[in-house]
Design an enzyme around this catalytic site. Structure first.
Site, PDB file in Angstrom:
ATOM      1  N   ASN A   1       5.510   1.050  -2.147  1.00 10.85           N
ATOM      2  CA  ASN A   1       4.903   2.168  -2.874  1.00 10.85           C
ATOM      3  C   ASN A   1       4.993   3.393  -1.961  1.00 10.85           C
ATOM      4  OD1 ASN A   1       2.176   3.792  -3.520  1.00 10.85           O
ATOM      5  ND2 ASN A   1       2.684   2.628  -5.340  1.00 10.85           N
TER       6      ASN A   1
ATOM      7  N   CYS B   1      -1.562   9.312  -7.420  1.00  6.02           N
ATOM      8  CA  CYS B   1      -2.790   9.025  -6.673  1.00  6.02           C
ATOM      9  C   CYS B   1      -3.823  10.134  -6.904  1.00  6.02           C
ATOM     10  CB  CYS B   1      -2.513   8.895  -5.180  1.00  6.02           C
ATOM     11  SG  CYS B   1      -4.022   8.479  -4.284  1.00  6.02           S
TER      12      CYS B   1
ATOM     13  N   LYS C   1       5.516   5.325 -10.879  1.00 10.09           N
ATOM     14  CA  LYS C   1       4.167   4.932 -11.316  1.00 10.09           C
ATOM     15  C   LYS C   1       3.406   6.135 -11.853  1.00 10.09           C
ATOM     16  CE  LYS C   1       0.105   2.392  -9.846  1.00 10.09           C
ATOM     17  NZ  LYS C   1      -0.434   1.541  -8.803  1.00 10.09           N
TER      18      LYS C   1
ATOM     19  N   GLY D   1      -6.802  -3.204 -15.210  1.00  8.88           N
ATOM     20  CA  GLY D   1      -7.864  -4.068 -15.711  1.00  8.88           C
ATOM     21  C   GLY D   1      -7.483  -5.491 -16.046  1.00  8.88           C
TER      22      GLY D   1
ATOM     23  N   LYS E   1       0.837  -1.212   0.000  1.00  6.23           N
ATOM     24  CA  LYS E   1       0.000   0.000   0.000  1.00  6.23           C
ATOM     25  C   LYS E   1       0.870   1.259   0.000  1.00  6.23           C
ATOM     26  CE  LYS E   1      -3.497   2.659   0.399  1.00  6.23           C
ATOM     27  NZ  LYS E   1      -4.267   2.906  -0.834  1.00  6.23           N
TER      28      LYS E   1
ATOM     29  N   GLY F   1     -10.101  -1.685 -12.745  1.00  2.67           N
ATOM     30  CA  GLY F   1     -10.825  -2.890 -13.167  1.00  2.67           C
ATOM     31  C   GLY F   1     -10.917  -3.018 -14.678  1.00  2.67           C
TER      32      GLY F   1
ATOM     33  N   THR G   1      -5.183   4.760 -11.339  1.00  2.00           N
ATOM     34  CA  THR G   1      -6.609   4.834 -11.701  1.00  2.00           C
ATOM     35  C   THR G   1      -6.946   6.107 -12.486  1.00  2.00           C
ATOM     36  OG1 THR G   1      -6.993   5.800  -9.536  1.00  2.00           O
ATOM     37  CG2 THR G   1      -7.378   3.450  -9.746  1.00  2.00           C
TER      38      THR G   1
ATOM     39  N   ILE H   1      -0.969   1.823 -15.562  1.00  2.00           N
ATOM     40  CA  ILE H   1      -1.436   3.113 -15.098  1.00  2.00           C
ATOM     41  C   ILE H   1      -2.011   3.005 -13.679  1.00  2.00           C
ATOM     42  CG2 ILE H   1      -2.021   4.019 -17.363  1.00  2.00           C
ATOM     43  CD1 ILE H   1      -4.926   3.195 -16.933  1.00  2.00           C
TER      44      ILE H   1
END
Ligand code: FMN
Length: 311
Positions: A107, A138, A173, A252, A53, A225, A201, A199
């Protein structure tokens, strides 16, 4: 084919020690916390790597509830980087990881360059940590995070500051919430990133029409997703065409075929996130699927497929 196919990948070829994974299947950040409980329900040691996390200097409580909403083919979250803070990670989680075979990547998140550097410096020399993933993407925090990921100059500055603060490989990221992701990718490569993951979100929202208000406590969240897979694949394809460092594809992924698509689009490894929530064994299922594809097509090294669709 007599021998088992070779699934090993090198994530940090320009780092002095490198970062070789036994296979390209990683668990994405934020999906299984610090992976302690996850290790009890699946054999995570067989995976290529796990990413914990997003971790900040001080513990964070995260955003107001509700934080998760299901959408068509996806999930909107606005967790807001709830985490235990770097000191607790070092004291409680890293000693467990030190006994694991699977490499753990931390992370790292922050509101300012100084915070990214402070967190990374604290992780220096801590057993059980194999790399840093810099979360400059984020969408769910009011300051920091994505601000660094949408500006090539800031992205480069945070990357080089963190590189100077660690001897570990640094993966940066990236956010999809930009006009030209190639520009950010090139900036962080130039600033010394060992690899790029993408990627994070996509910004999104949902409205509860009965309550006549947004479903998420934070109003806005990040979409993940299967719904985002074509976008993620396209962005990996775009970035892999212009950078020389490894690209880690994420977004996804829900089966072995999806992983192979990302690899053929130029990814060296992949991260699986949201789909793990519905099938915790997915990482292992995907590994089996990749191996059987390679056998069926008599491919000895997975690396032969990296970027094959770019030609
Ligand atoms: C509940 C949740 C929490 C997340 N937390 C983080 C995080 O702390 N740091 C980060 O870099 N990405 C975080 N992400 C993003 C994922 O790591 C991943 O980039 C994204 O979900 C796309 O992959 P997926 O579609 O396979 O889930 C989070 C995603 C979800 C769904």
């Amino acid at each position: 084919m007599r021998n088992s196919p070779d699934l090993r990948v090198q994530l940090a070829p320009r780092h002095p020690e490198g970062l070789i994974l036994s296979n390209p299947v990683m668990i994405a950040s934020g999906i299984a916390g610090y992976c302690g409980e996850y290790a009890e329900i699946t054999d995570i040691q067989k995976l290529g790597a796990i990413v914990c996390k997003g971790t900040t200097l001080m513990p964070k409580e995260g955003n107001a509830q509700p934080r998760l909403v299901e959408t068509a083919g996806g999930l909107l979250n606005s967790v807001g980087l709830e985490n235990i803070g770097v000191d607790a990670l070092i004291g409680e989680k890293a000693p467990v990881w030190a006994g694991w075979r699977v490499p753990v990547i931390v992370n790292v998140a922050g509101e300012a360059i100084d915070e990214y550097v402070a967190v990374t410096s604290k992780l220096e020399g801590v057993p059980g940590i194999s790399g840093i993933e810099l979360n400059i993407s984020c969408p769910n925090v009011s300051s920091g995070g994505i601000e660094f990921g949408v500006d090539p100059e800031l992205a480069a500055r945070v990357t080089s500051a963190v590189k100077a603060a660690t001897s570990l490989p640094v993966i940066v990221k990236l956010s999809p919430n930009v006009t030209d992701i190639k520009e950010i990718a090139l900036a962080v490569e130039e600033a010394g990133a060992d690899a790029i993951s993408l990627i994070n979100t996509l910004k999104g929202m949902a409205i509860d029409i009965d309550q006549r208000k947004p479903c998420l406590g934070n109003i806005v969240g990040g979409l993940s997703g299967p719904a985002i897979k074509p976008v993620a694949l396209y962005m990996v394809f775009e970035v892999a065409r212009v950078v020389r460092i490894p690209v880690i594809g994420c977004g996804g992924i829900a089966c072995a075929e999806n992983v192979l698509e990302f690899i053929m689009a130029g990814a060296t490894a992949v991260q699986i996130g949201t789909a793990i929530l519905t099938n915790p064994q997915l990482g292992l299922d995907v590994l089996e699927g990749i191996e059987s594809f390679l056998r069926q097509h008599e491919i000895q090294n997975l690396t032969e497929l990296i970027g094959i669709a770019l030609a």
